[in-house]
Motif scaffolding. Structure first.
Motif, PDB file in Angstrom:
ATOM      1  N   ASP A  25     -10.800  -0.715  23.784  1.00 45.08           N
ATOM      2  CA  ASP A  25      -9.162   0.024  24.353  1.00 45.08           C
ATOM      3  C   ASP A  25      -9.599  -0.313  25.652  1.00 45.08           C
ATOM      4  O   ASP A  25     -10.189  -1.809  26.203  1.00 45.08           O
ATOM      5  CB  ASP A  25      -9.456   1.063  24.437  1.00 45.08           C
ATOM      6  N   LYS A  59     -10.073   0.737  28.912  1.00 39.85           N
ATOM      7  CA  LYS A  59     -11.403   0.970  29.569  1.00 39.85           C
ATOM      8  C   LYS A  59     -12.590   0.275  28.685  1.00 39.85           C
ATOM      9  O   LYS A  59     -13.698   0.022  30.140  1.00 39.85           O
ATOM     10  CB  LYS A  59     -11.918   2.161  29.461  1.00 39.85           C
ATOM     11  N   ILE A  99     -14.151  -0.470  19.950  1.00 32.41           N
ATOM     12  CA  ILE A  99     -13.513   0.871  18.987  1.00 32.41           C
ATOM     13  C   ILE A  99     -13.929   0.227  17.729  1.00 32.41           C
ATOM     14  O   ILE A  99     -14.374   0.737  17.119  1.00 32.41           O
ATOM     15  CB  ILE A  99     -12.106   0.946  19.238  1.00 32.41           C
ATOM     16  N   SER A 131     -19.283  -0.106  25.649  1.00 31.62           N
ATOM     17  CA  SER A 131     -18.101  -1.299  25.730  1.00 31.62           C
ATOM     18  C   SER A 131     -18.610  -3.305  26.388  1.00 31.62           C
ATOM     19  O   SER A 131     -19.574  -3.153  26.234  1.00 31.62           O
ATOM     20  CB  SER A 131     -18.455  -0.851  27.883  1.00 31.62           C
ATOM     21  N   VAL A 187      -2.445  -1.902  24.748  1.00 33.25           N
ATOM     22  CA  VAL A 187      -3.608  -0.592  24.394  1.00 33.25           C
ATOM     23  C   VAL A 187      -4.930  -0.962  23.860  1.00 33.25           C
ATOM     24  O   VAL A 187      -5.526   0.560  23.935  1.00 33.25           O
ATOM     25  CB  VAL A 187      -2.847   0.203  22.867  1.00 33.25           C
ATOM     26  N   GLY A 188      -4.845  -2.238  23.835  1.00 36.77           N
ATOM     27  CA  GLY A 188      -6.524  -3.030  24.018  1.00 36.77           C
ATOM     28  C   GLY A 188      -6.146  -4.079  24.081  1.00 36.77           C
ATOM     29  O   GLY A 188      -5.680  -4.761  24.380  1.00 36.77           O
TER      30      GLY A 188
END
Length: 771
Positions: free
Chosen positions: A441, A443, A447, A467, A523-524
């Motif tokens: 994503d 941040k 995902i 992450s 969005v990512g």
């Protein structure tokens, strides 16, 4: 569909016409005013063209060296008289003083002496100043030089320098009411005396005969662009007459403490440009005919409207297509026009024209998108019955029941089912990809990882829900600071960045943004890590081989060829025994270099056979190998082995590295000295110190001793090729350790190796990278 397209085109045409009319009025109004961005654009354009200065102009600088030699400013006017007397002995064209003499001299007789020198020189010009006035101030409009000086000077003129609103000096008044600018006064006398031929451009400007004629100063370069000499050097006769002959002399202050410095288009570094050099730029512009004038205000507004009208016409002719290309093309024409006008001596401020075209492009594009979105809203209902792109089982027909709300609920359930199937389809496609791929994503949170990515995350100890930043921090980037925490927006800038993982493999990072289908909202990120280990190793091997073949291996061959060529000359011919000895020595050098190169290449790129090793045993074996050479040179080898120091590593590599360090210590140590080895195991790992009492390494060579083909400038006791320490460093780093060196010339050198102990050795896999 054609009817719908025609209606949309007509609606957009009406909207574009309304936008154009509003912008035309606003552009005309704005073109009557000045804007800060125009000054910035002017400065950037002017500073791109640095022209050579006129060699006829020479600045005599009142600089720091002159102040130190002649005393605090202001100086007695007898010094200026002495300077003029010195200049009178040379054949100069004229002298311009950028120094004011509005008050009588403090010492009696000095004004008369300076006036006499002015009359003897005959071509000296003095400044008058126009102070700031407000209201009905009693301050006179002009302050003239002292009475005897104004009568003796060839001409007077103002040196008024007024800065723009941003404090930068760009313009100057050639005519301040009835008083000409001092440089213009000098120029007019040069023309009248037929000492210069006035260019047509300068004649056209001066022909306007305006009492408030203002021009832009044509700066030809940054501060100190014009030739200058120190005041004290001219005063004391240190310069040859040929340096001053036929030149226009401009005398002024350049020392920072005298305050006569101003920011210009070339910036305000070191306080800006001295006033005397600004006068030199203006005089050069008059002589060369490249003064710059402002385009009249009414013509500026017309020029600003033309690009807007052209853009609006192109939009209609091309039917609102290629908006970005048209905008870029028109903006390019504006920029080129601005530059072209500046080259021929006219300044046209392009900000309003730029702004009008950009505003028209944005507004028309916005209205085009708004119209298209309205049409999409009308058509979106038809998309619900369209088949999905994901293969789905044949649905069993069911009878719908209930109110409209219930039917919408069933439609939502079908959409959710389609979304879940799509998610599973994407996950299966991701797992089948041959490279490590992750969906993250904005941040950076992971995902969806592919199967290859999951293995990579496990090798780098990244927990579930981690992450992409954690993964990248655990790897070593090339060309960036290791361990730097990235911001979320930094991912896009890392596309094509190379990383090295803790599994000793190289990865190329590929990053692509993920956006929504309608509004292109990010969005990512789709992140891929392509394993390029084999490619990198092949490149490194190729580069190392080419360097070896083109530089080092060629040297012995060239020496042998040179020896054979010497034999053709009877005066330089060697004896057969000496020739054979030298050829044999060069051949041995080539063989030794080749062996060292192959060993280094094997260590850097070959597979390591790691096993349990007692480093203390390896050290003792290395000492045994080095002992004969040490005994031959009367060098003692002492060791202090406190622990057995177990570790995981390649015994042969470790033995070669330690032996190389001992061999270097023996080569560069004097007889009857001692080499000491000390090894101990600490909480941070195994520490091995090797200390000699040799010649040491010069401080300037320490940062480069581990580079390939680098030898210390003090290494005169032994022959070598600069590969030994590079080999040692490669071995240590491949075992997860570090090496550093401390050395003092004529005292000795200490190498410290830090290696992981057995409990801390990285659990690396043996990788056979045989090419």
């Amino acid at each position: 569909m054609p009817h719908t397209s025609r209606n949309l085109l007509h609606g957009l045409t009406r909207t574009g016409l309304l936008i154009g009319l509003c912008l035309i009025v606003l552009t005309w109004w704005s073109g009557q005013r000045s804007w800060p961005t125009d000054a910035y654009v002017y400065d950037r354009l002017l500073t791109t063209r640095i022209l050579p200065p006129n060699n006829d102009i020479l600045i005599i600088a009142i600089d720091e060296r002159s102040l130190n030699a002649l005393g605090q400013w202001p100086w007695p006017r007898s010094l200026h008289a002495a300077l003029l007397d010195r200049l009178a002995d040379t054949d100069i064209s004229a002298v311009l003083f950028d120094v004011v003499f509005i008050e009588p001299a403090r010492l009696p007789g000095h004004d008369q002496r300076l006036a006499s020198a002015l009359r003897r020189q005959g071509h000296t010009y003095l400044p008058i100043i126009r102070p700031e006035t407000s209201g009905r101030s009693s301050i006179p409009r002009y302050l003239l030089p002292a009475e005897p000086l104004r009568q003796a000077a060839r001409g007077l003129g103002h040196i008024d320098i007024r800065a723009d609103d941003d404090g930068t000096v760009r313009r100057i008044h050639l005519q301040g009411g009835s008083v000409p600018q001092l440089t213009l006064r000098l120029y007019e006398d040069l023309v009248t005396g037929n000492r210069v031929t006035p260019p047509d451009a300068t004649q056209d400007i001066l022909a306007k005969n305006s009492t408030d004629l203002e021009v832009l100063i044509p700066y030809r370069g940054p501060t100190y662009h014009y030739p200058r000499v120190s005041y004290v050097d001219v005063l004391e006769g240190r310069l040859p007459h040929s340096l001053l002959k036929d030149r226009i002399i401009m005398v002024g202050a350049t020392a920072k403490g005298l305050g006569d410095r101003h920011p210009t288009s070339f910036g305000a570094a070191d306080g800006g440009m001295p006033g005397v050099e600004i006068q030199a730029n203006l005089l050069d512009g008059l002589l060369q005919g490249d003064l710059i004038q402002d385009v009249p205000t009414w013509l500026t507004s017309i020029f600003s409207l033309l690009p807007l009208l052209i853009f609006l016409g192109l939009v209609r002719v091309l039917q609102f297509r290629h908006m970005a290309k048209m905008t870029l093309a028109v903006l390019t024409v504006i920029a080129l026009s601005t530059w072209g006008l500046l080259v021929i001596g006219w300044w046209w401020p392009p900000t309003i024209s730029f702004g009008a075209v950009i505003a028209a492009s944005i507004l028309i594009s916005w209205r085009c998108q708004a119209t298209a979105l309205t049409w999409f809203q009308q058509e979106i209902g038809h998309l619900e019955n369209e088949p999905g792109i994901i293969p789905a089982p044949v649905a069993v027909p069911t009878k719908e029941w209930g109110l409209v709300l219930h039917r919408r609920m069933f439609s939502l359930k079908r959409a959710i089912t389609r979304l879940r199937n799509t998610h599973q389809f994407i996950a299966d496609a991701m797992d089948s990809m041959p490279i490590a791929t992750l969906v993250v994503d904005m941040k950076g949170r992971i995902i969806l990882p592919s199967a290859q990515a999951k293995q990579l995350l496990r090798r780098h100890a990244i927990a579930d829900g981690g992450s992409i930043h954690d993964l990248l921090v655990s790897m070593t980037p090339e060309g960036q600071t290791a361990g730097r925490r990235l911001e979320a927006d930094d991912l896009g800038s890392l596309d094509d960045q190379l990383y090295k993982g803790n599994d000793e493999r190289h990865y190329r990072l590929k990053v692509s943004p993920l956006v929504t289908a309608i509004d292109a909202f990010e969005v990512g990120w789709l992140v891929g890590l392509v394993d390029v280990t084999s490619i990198r190793q092949a490149e490194e091997q190729r580069a190392s081989l080419l360097r070896f073949l083109s530089h080092d291996l060629k040297a012995p061959q060239s020496n042998i060829l040179a020896l054979t060529q010497l034999q053709h000359n009877s005066s330089s011919r060697l004896s057969e025994e000496e020739l054979l000895d030298r050829v044999a020595q060069q051949a041995r050098n080539a063989l030794t270099l080749t062996d060292s190169f192959l060993q280094l290449t094997t260590i850097e790129f070959g597979a390591m056979k790691k096993e349990f090793v007692l480093l203390s045993d390896v050290i003792l074996e290395a000492i045994d190998q080095a002992w004969p050479a040490a005994q031959q040179r009367d060098i003692r080898i002492e060791h202090n082995i406190e622990d057995e120091c177990p570790m995981e590593g390649d015994r042969s590599y470790l033995l070669r590295a330690i032996f190389n360090l001992l061999d270097n210590a023996i080569k560069y140590s004097l007889p009857d000295t001692c080499i000491s080895l000390e090894i101990r195991e600490t909480t941070t790992g195994i520490i091995l110190d090797i200390q000699d009492q040799g010649i040491g390494i010069p401080e300037q060579d320490l940062p480069h001793i581990f580079d390939s083909y680098q030898r210390s400038s003090g290494a005169h006791l032994s022959m070598g090729h600069g590969l030994g320490l590079s080999l040692v460093k490669s071995v240590v780093e491949r075992h997860g350790g570090t090496i550093d060196c401390q050395s003092t010339e004529n005292v000795g050198t200490r190498f410290r190796l830090t290696l992981p102990s057995y409990s801390e050795s990285p659990d690396t896999e043996d990788v056979d990278d045989t090419m």
